[in-house]
Structure formats: structure tokens, C-alpha cells
Design a protein around this motif. Structure first.
Motif, PDB file in Angstrom:
ATOM      1  N   CYS A  13       9.833  -2.368   4.074  1.00 41.46           N
ATOM      2  CA  CYS A  13       9.745  -0.947   3.707  1.00 41.46           C
ATOM      3  C   CYS A  13      11.044  -0.424   3.102  1.00 41.46           C
ATOM      4  N   VAL A  14      12.154  -1.026   3.472  1.00 39.89           N
ATOM      5  CA  VAL A  14      13.435  -0.623   2.884  1.00 39.89           C
ATOM      6  C   VAL A  14      13.431  -0.949   1.393  1.00 39.89           C
ATOM      7  N   ALA A  15      12.956  -2.150   1.055  1.00 40.18           N
ATOM      8  CA  ALA A  15      12.829  -2.508  -0.361  1.00 40.18           C
ATOM      9  C   ALA A  15      11.747  -1.664  -1.022  1.00 40.18           C
ATOM     10  N   GLY A  16      10.660  -1.415  -0.291  1.00 38.31           N
ATOM     11  CA  GLY A  16       9.559  -0.615  -0.828  1.00 38.31           C
ATOM     12  C   GLY A  16       9.971   0.793  -1.200  1.00 38.31           C
TER      13      GLY A  16
ATOM     14  N   MET B 181       0.830  -1.201   0.000  1.00 41.94           N
ATOM     15  CA  MET B 181       0.000   0.000   0.000  1.00 41.94           C
ATOM     16  C   MET B 181       0.864   1.250   0.000  1.00 41.94           C
ATOM     17  N   GLY B 182       1.970   1.192   0.717  1.00 41.53           N
ATOM     18  CA  GLY B 182       2.853   2.349   0.796  1.00 41.53           C
ATOM     19  C   GLY B 182       3.523   2.667  -0.530  1.00 41.53           C
TER      20      GLY B 182
ATOM     21  N   MET C 165       8.165   5.764   2.637  1.00 39.68           N
ATOM     22  CA  MET C 165       8.476   4.388   3.006  1.00 39.68           C
ATOM     23  C   MET C 165       9.391   4.294   4.228  1.00 39.68           C
ATOM     24  N   LEU C 166      10.356   5.190   4.357  1.00 38.17           N
ATOM     25  CA  LEU C 166      11.244   5.119   5.520  1.00 38.17           C
ATOM     26  C   LEU C 166      10.551   5.598   6.788  1.00 38.17           C
ATOM     27  N   THR C 167       9.570   6.485   6.647  1.00 32.74           N
ATOM     28  CA  THR C 167       8.770   6.855   7.823  1.00 32.74           C
ATOM     29  C   THR C 167       7.896   5.685   8.262  1.00 32.74           C
ATOM     30  N   LEU C 168       7.339   4.960   7.292  1.00 28.31           N
ATOM     31  CA  LEU C 168       6.551   3.770   7.632  1.00 28.31           C
ATOM     32  C   LEU C 168       7.424   2.734   8.335  1.00 28.31           C
TER      33      LEU C 168
END
Length: 480
Positions: free
Chosen positions: A331-334, A255-256, A301-304
Motif C-alpha cells: 500500500c505504501v507503493a500503491g 483495487m485500491g 492507500m495509507l488508510t488501507l
């Protein structure tokens, strides 16, 4: 007066941003309610089938949307051929999966999957009716109509999923939610496109399109497999609840980063295709899109990742806490996936479907090897390997794109690094300043506000062009 390409691109990004923001908000609300009502095993059941649905969807779409977008002169005959080809393909795939459903259930060791698979795969039939109308909407950059379609589908399917979950249908509710989504998308694409098929079935135009789209079929299958391979291996070697933890984390991660990739979807490939004959102009457009992607993707993404634990526990309760660590790594990959997506769109717009295919297949092979090696070491190591490889593979995407538009390493670094380094610095400072906060609600609010506020303030002080142009366009635009 006809809009310029720049105006169409700006409006496309604005509409895409508004639409995807609302979609993610609706998805957030529906996801919270469903996660609170359903168990890890319910999500695990549906997650085991995700790869089959994704691969079948790639086959029936057949790369025809991209092929029709690249073709200079598209006729009713072309759209009609794609329409009937998609339907015939979907019928074939549904029959194939109907008969192989027991084998799928046996592979996972879960007998209940036979009936669930046969029901879930009905979405193949519904989505096939939308391929040609979607191609028409995509080619003509009808972003507003596309936004309405997506929002309506998310809203209706979400309500259906919640009603079924509240009435004890468990994973059947999740399967029905997906079916309602695809049915709604198909009906509304047909309605808004204004395009209508004829009963005359002539598949000869498909042969011409397949010269380009056949490689995209293989590529899209590899992409779908890459996105779902972790769930497959987890389903094979671990329990349904463990698959559910990964499925839940991957859902929020998707979703992010899809917030950004979906914004790019409606405009990146059409715009890059329209500038294909002017290499310098195409390079200029690409670099601007690259800066925009980095500007949005890294802080989101990094905030998530920073608030993953608070996010999971607050929204979907303590029972899902074990998925928070998985979400943080994903999230790092995202954060880099939207950048990779933009590079892949450049290759497609240049007609380099072969390079796109081999790059994606190589990534899939590398992922399979890395994940297979990590199976004995647990889910954590598998997810870390998956994320790390996606980050490293960004260099491969750049190398392929570099040859197409003569993009220098220094130029790419100049476009991406300011937003990446600024985000990392701000996230690190906020993490250090808030690590002793015990209240999850306070911690979540402070981290999100602090990162967002510091990021915007820093960009304003640094006189970021993308940031200032975005504010100017939003405040002065009149959305028609």
C-alpha cells in the motif's frame, strides 16, 4: 451547447469516481466470497500465469489506443486497420502460448499449469475485438459508456466466478472469471462505440501509428512485467501457497490504487493532449490533476495500510492473515502509483513515448536486480524492496515531466506535500490512539471513520480548494 474542456474533465472524474467506486465495491464482495471458498494454492496457480497474460495484452493492444488519441485526424481506415491488426496479433500470441504452455509449467514445476494456461489464454482472442472500439470511446471521452461497460463486465464475471467456485472448480473458476470479463468488455465496447469494422483488410495505416506506438508496446510490456515480477520470482523459488498470499495482497492493493488511476485513465491523457499546443494551459491542467491525485490517493492507500490486518481477517478469514503484512507494505507503493501514472500520461500526451519507454525499462531492470538480491532473505524483504523502489522512482518521473512543462520542484512539492503530510500525521495519530483495541471489528471501524473524518475536517478548516470544488461539483451537478 457544447461542453467546455473543464466541464468534460469534471464530469469524467465524477463518472470515473462513481464507476470505479462501484467496481471496487463489487470486486470487494466477489473477492471476499472467492477468498473464503478458494485456497492460497488456487490463487497461486492463476498468479503464476498473470505475467504472460499481461504481456500478451500489451502486445495485442500495441499502444494503438494512445496513438489514435494523439493523431489529429482519425479515419475509418485507421480504426479498421487497428481492428484487424489486433485480431491477427492475438491469434499469433494464442498459438505461441498454446505450444509453449508445457515450458511454462516446467519452469514453475507445476504440470497442471499446461492445461490451465491454454484455457486462460483464450482471453487473448476475445480482448482483441475490443481494441479499436475502445480507442474510439477513449478518444471521444465517452466516460459514461466506459463506466457502464466496466461495471457490467465486473458484475457478470464475478457472478460466474462465484458459481464455479461454489461448485468445486477451484482455480478454473478464477480463470473463467477473467475470460468472461474480457468477453463482456469486448462485446459492450463494440456495442456502445457505434463504430463498425469493414471486411476490407488494409494494414498500411498501422505503419504510421507504429512510429509512436512501438515504444509504448515495449513500455507497456515492461510495466506489466514490473507489476508481476514478484509473483514470477515467488513462483520460481517459493511454494504456490506463498505465491497465493502475495497474489491476494496484491489484488487488494491494486483495487485500491486503481480506484484513482482508472478515474484518471478516461480523462488525463485526452485532456493533456487537447492542451498540448498551449504549454501554460497544459501545465495548469496537469498541476490541478496532480493535486486531485494526491488529495485522493494518499488517504485511500495509507488508510488501507493502517487497517490491513483487520481488513484481511474480517473479510477473508484468518487463513489469509499472513498476507496482511504484505498488503501493508504494498500500500505504501500503491499510494504513489497514481502520481507516477499521471506523470507517464503527461509524457505520452507530449509525444515523448521514447522517454516513457526508457524510464519504465530502467525501473524494470532496477526491480529485477533488487528482487534477485532479496530472494535469499524471504518474501518480506522482496516486497519491501519492490515497494521502496517504486516510491523512489517517483523522482525520476518528476525529472522527466519537469522538462516538458517547466514544472518546478517547489511547485510539485506544493501540490503534493500538503495531502501527504496531512495524511501521514492523521494516520499516525489514529494508530497511536487505537493500538490497544483488541476487537478487530471495532478497530477497523474506528480507524476508518477517524482517518476519514479528521482528513475531511482538516481540509475544510484549511480551506482546501480541491476539497471545496469537489463538494460543490457533486452537490450541484446533474449527471446526464
Amino acid at each position: 451547447m457544447a461542453e467546455t474542456l473543464k466541464e468534460k474533465t469534471a464530469k469524467g472524474l465524477l463518472w470515473g469516481g462513481l464507476s470505479n467506486g462501484l467496481q471496487q465495491l463489487l470486486g470487494l464482495v466477489f473477492g471476499i466470497i472467492l477468498a473464503r471458498r478458494l485456497s492460497e494454492a488456487d490463487y497461486g496457480m492463476v498468479g503464476m500465469l498473470a505475467i504472460f497474460s499481461a504481456i500478451a495484452a500489451c502486445m495485442q493492444e500495441g499502444g494503438f489506443i494512445a496513438a489514435l488519441n494523439r493523431k489529429k485526424d482519425v479515419t475509418q481506415r485507421d480504426y479498421n486497420a487497428v481492428f484487424w491488426m489486433s485480431i491477427l496479433t492475438s491469434i499469433g500470441f494464442y498459438l505461441l502460448f498454446w505450444f509453449t504452455a508445457p515450458l511454462i509449467a516446467r519452469f514453475y514445476g507445476v504440470p497442471e499449469l499446461t492445461a490451465l494456461a491454454r484455457y486462460s489464454f483464450l482471453s487473448f482472442l476475445f480482448v482483441s475485438f475490443s481494441i479499436a472500439p475502445r480507442a474510439y470511446i477513449f478518444r471521444n471521452m465517452m466516460v459514461r459508456q466506459s463506466s457502464i461497460i466496466s461495471l457490467s463486465a465486473v458484475l457478470l464475471s464475478g457472478v460466474v466466478g462465484i458459481v464455479m467456485a461454489m461448485n468445486g472448480f477451484a482455480y478454473w473458476g478464477l480463470a473463467t472469471q477473467n475470460i468472461v470479463f474480457t468477453l463482456t468488455v469486448s462485446v459492450l465496447n463494440y456495442w456502445f462505440s457505434g463504430w463498425r469494422p469493414t471486411l476490407h483488410i488494409d494494414l498500411r495505416p498501422v505503419k504510421e501509428l507504429l512510429a509512436f506506438s512501438s515504444r509504448l508496446i515495449v513500455t507497456n510490456i515492461a510495466t506489466a512485467a514490473n507489476g508481476n515480477i514478484v509473483a514470477v520470482l515467488l513462483g520460481r523459488y517459493y511454494s504456490a501457497p506463498e505465491v497465493g498470499d502475495f497474489t491476494q495482497a496484491n489484488k487488494w492493493n491494486t483495487m485500491g490504487h486503481s480506484l484513482i488511476t482508472n478515474m484518471l485513465y478516461s480523462i488525463a491523457q485526452p485532456v493533456l493532449t487537447k492542451t498540448d499546443e498551449d504549454r501554460q494551459r497544459q501545465k495548469h491542467v496537469f498541476r490541478k490533476l496532480l493535486r486531485f491525485t494526491a488529495f485522493v490517493a494518499f488517504p485511500v492507500m495509507l488508510t488501507l495500510a493502517l487497517v490491513s490486518e483487520e481488513f484481511i481477517v474480517i473479510l477473508i478469514t484468518e487463513k489469509w492473515r499472513s498476507s496482511a503484512h504484505i498488503l501493508r507494505v504494498l500500500c505504501v507503493a500503491g499510494a504513489v502509483m497514481p502520481v507516477s501514472y499521471l506523470f507517464s500520461n503527461l509524457l505520452i500526451s507530449r509525444g515523448r513515448s521514447s522517454a516513457y519507454m526508457w524510464c519504465t525499462l530502467s525501473l524494470l531492470a532496477a526491480q529485477l536486480l533488487a528482487l534477485w538480491v532479496c530472494v535469499p532473505y524471504g518474501i518480506g524483504r522482496m516486497v519491501q524492496a519492490y515497494a521502496l523502489l517504486n516510491v523512489v522512482w517517483l523522482a525520476v518521473w518528476f525529472w522527466l515531466a519537469r522538462k516538458e512543462i517547466e514544472l518546478k520542484v517547489s511547485e510539485a512539492i506544493a501540490d503534493v506535500s500538503p495531502y501527504l503530510l496531512l495524511t501521514i500525521a492523521i494516520v499516525a495519530v489514529v494508530w497511536l490512539a487505537t493500538r490497544k483495541l483488541d476487537n478487530l471489528y471495532v478497530s477497523f471501524a474506528v480507524k476508518v471513520v477517524a482517518v476519514g473524518g479528521l482528513y475531511c475536517l482538516a481540509l475544510w478548516l484549511l480551506r482546501s480548494t480541491i476539497f471545496r470544488e469537489g463538494i460543490t461539483f457533486i452537490t450541484k451537478s446533474k449527471i446526464e
